[in-house]
Design an enzyme around this catalytic site. Structure first.
Site, PDB file in Angstrom:
ATOM      1  N   ASP A 155      -4.638  -5.937   1.350  1.00  0.00           N
ATOM      2  CA  ASP A 155      -4.989  -6.301   2.718  1.00  0.00           C
ATOM      3  C   ASP A 155      -6.385  -6.910   2.739  1.00  0.00           C
ATOM      4  OD1 ASP A 155      -5.191  -4.456   5.872  1.00  0.00           O
ATOM      5  OD2 ASP A 155      -4.583  -6.499   5.422  1.00  0.00           O
ATOM      6  N   ASP A 180      -0.187  -1.618  10.292  1.00  0.00           N
ATOM      7  CA  ASP A 180      -1.242  -0.621  10.200  1.00  0.00           C
ATOM      8  C   ASP A 180      -0.783   0.708  10.757  1.00  0.00           C
ATOM      9  OD1 ASP A 180      -3.400  -3.269  11.185  1.00  0.00           O
ATOM     10  OD2 ASP A 180      -2.976  -2.535   9.163  1.00  0.00           O
TER      11      ASP A 180
END
Lengths: 386, 113
Positions: A175, A304
């Protein structure tokens, strides 16, 4: 503002894990993306297998992210939208069906097919309407939380121990790289969307408020009064306005393998699994747009939500310290989220939401499990209060 | 879609900021959608447009919105009555129905006859 939905998602996952034993039973089935088994004789073999599993999973995610960027660059919006639609469909109907079945079994409640059909049909259709078309914001937020929780539960059930932790760590690193490096796929995606001045993908991001898009200007540019309503029509649909490019957070991604193992031959799942994955990577936290026609709000990607809940859920499922560890991980993730939002306010650009929170979460999990809990146990044994 | 798409994009939270024709259209679509065995959609319709229909000062489309909300509420009540009746019957008589009861059941509680 983002704490409540993140907390709610985690609460749902932890509550399910604690009450419905289905999600902690290891039936021996694994996702197709994690072919190596962890029940090997030696520790070394297990470590190797879990690293290979994590590597495969991460490379699948990387590939999916690249595919998504390519699709986006070549304007294959229909493909992407269809993909998302399909994965949402799967989540809202199939996974919630399984979930409901398990909950009924746990509470020993009789349920007939007719009522069940009505419930699942209503839940699914209204969910699709709210997420992909128009609906009250609160309901849409609730649905996004529920599908994130369902996805996290699937991961908790079907990923073996060490693989799961390794994947969490690896995804945070990915990420970070994908969002911040100049050549990172997610960054390219974001920049392309900014150049074209259009929203990225609808229905993949959780937004805390609603935004009116009168202009699609980026907040970094001065408000430009040109609105581009027409080209966006097809992309609109529902979602959230993206002032800042939203990360296409996919909420799909069920592993075909899993499905196959359930004796359902649903081929096209592959894409969903991946898209989900990559969604994860997409930059999640975004600063609120600064156009005055809008209401400010912060947006967080669904991936997330999924990974945060997965971390806390795994902590509650497998930790020996039980509630201590669960609460410690929960606090760690919220602190990480706070810091990420702080950085967002400082830097005002898309930031990865996973790394900080997941790092804290992992550190707290292993520390609490291995250090704090034995300490507390010893104190209790010796009746020593501090 | 229609004209209103030009003005906003995305899901609606704030009914304030969309034009009245759009509100009416949305209310009508939710009402019509509910006929596809979707009492939940009718419930959402009632809750969402309640304030619009009853607690706001009058505007042209409000009368129609009111009628849709009322009809949705009516449909919802009918559905709730039917479902409650069916569930009560099922739960009460399931054990006595023997095979038919099992056939209809999705989950069967353990430890009961």
């Amino acid at each position: 503002m983002l704490f409540i939905p993140v907390t709610l998602c985690m609460v749902v996952v932890v509550a399910t894990i604690k009450s419905v034993s289905f999600y902690t039973q290891k039936d021996g089935q694994q996702l197709i993306y994690t072919p190596f088994r962890e029940d090997t004789e030696t520790v070394g073999q297990r470590a190797l297998n879990s690293m290979l599993n994590a590597a495969i999973m991460i490379s699948v995610i990387v590939v999916m992210t690249l595919v998504l960027v390519v699709l986006y660059k070549y304007r294959c919006y229909k493909v992407i939208q269809g993909w998302l639609f399909f994965s949402n469909l799967l989540l809202l109907f199939f996974f919630s069906f399984i979930y409901l079945g398990e909950v009924f079994k746990t509470y020993n409640v009789a349920m007939d097919y007719f009522t069940l059909a009505v419930i699942i049909w209503n839940f699914g259709v209204v969910g699709m309407i709210c997420i992909h078309w128009k609906g009250p914001l609160r309901l849409q937020q609730a649905y996004l939380i529920m599908i994130s929780a369902l996805m996290a539960l699937v991961f908790i059930k079907y990923l073996p121990e060490w693989t799961a932790w390794l994947i969490l760590a690896a995804i945070s690193v990915y990420d970070l790289l994908a969002v911040l490096c100049p050549k990172g796929p997610l960054r390219i995606l974001v920049e392309t969307a900014q150049e074209r001045n259009e929203p990225i993908f609808p229905a993949l991001i959780y937004s805390s408020t609603m935004v009116w898009l009168f202009n699609m200007a980026d907040s970094a540019e001065p408000r430009n009064n040109s609105s581009h309503p027409v080209p966006q029509q097809e992309n609109q649909g529902e979602c959230l306005r993206e002032l800042r490019n939203h990360t296409p957070e996919d909420d799909g991604g069920f592993t075909p393998a899993w499905v196959n193992q359930q004796q359902h031959q649903l081929g096209p799942m592959q894409s969903t699994e991946d898209s989900r994955r990559e969604i994860q990577e997409l930059p999640s936290a975004r600063p609120p747009p600064v156009e005055d026609e809008e209401e400010r709000g912060v947006k967080l990607g669904l991936g997330d939500f999924i990974f945060y809940s997965m971390l806390v859920g795994k902590a509650s499922a497998t930790a020996s310290g039980d509630w201590n560890t669960t609460i410690a991980c929960f606090v760690a993730i919220l602190i990480g989220l706070c810091l990420t939002l702080l950085l967002l306010a400082i830097f005002k650009k898309a930031l990865p939401a996973l790394p900080i929170s997941i790092t804290f979460g992992l550190v707290f999990y292993f520390a609490t499990d291995n250090l704090v809990r034995p300490f507390m146990d010893q104190l209790a044994v010796h009746q020593f209060y501090i | 879609m229609d004209l209103s798409s030009v003005f906003f994009i995305g899901n609606i939270m704030n009914l304030e900021r969309i034009p009245n024709e759009e509100k009416l259209s949305l209310c009508r679509r939710y009402y019509l959608g509910g006929f596809a065995f979707l009492p939940f959609l009718w419930l959402v319709n009632v809750l969402w447009f309640f304030r619009e229909a009853f607690l706001k000062p009058t505007y042209t489309e409000q009368l129609q919105i009111k009628s849709y909300v009322k009809k949705s509420a009516l449909g919802l009540i009918v559905w709730v009555a039917v479902l409650t009746t069916w569930i009560t019957i099922f739960q009460h008589f399931r054990a006595q129905w023997g095979e038919v009861g099992d056939y209809l059941s999705f989950t069967i509680p353990l430890g009961t006859a």
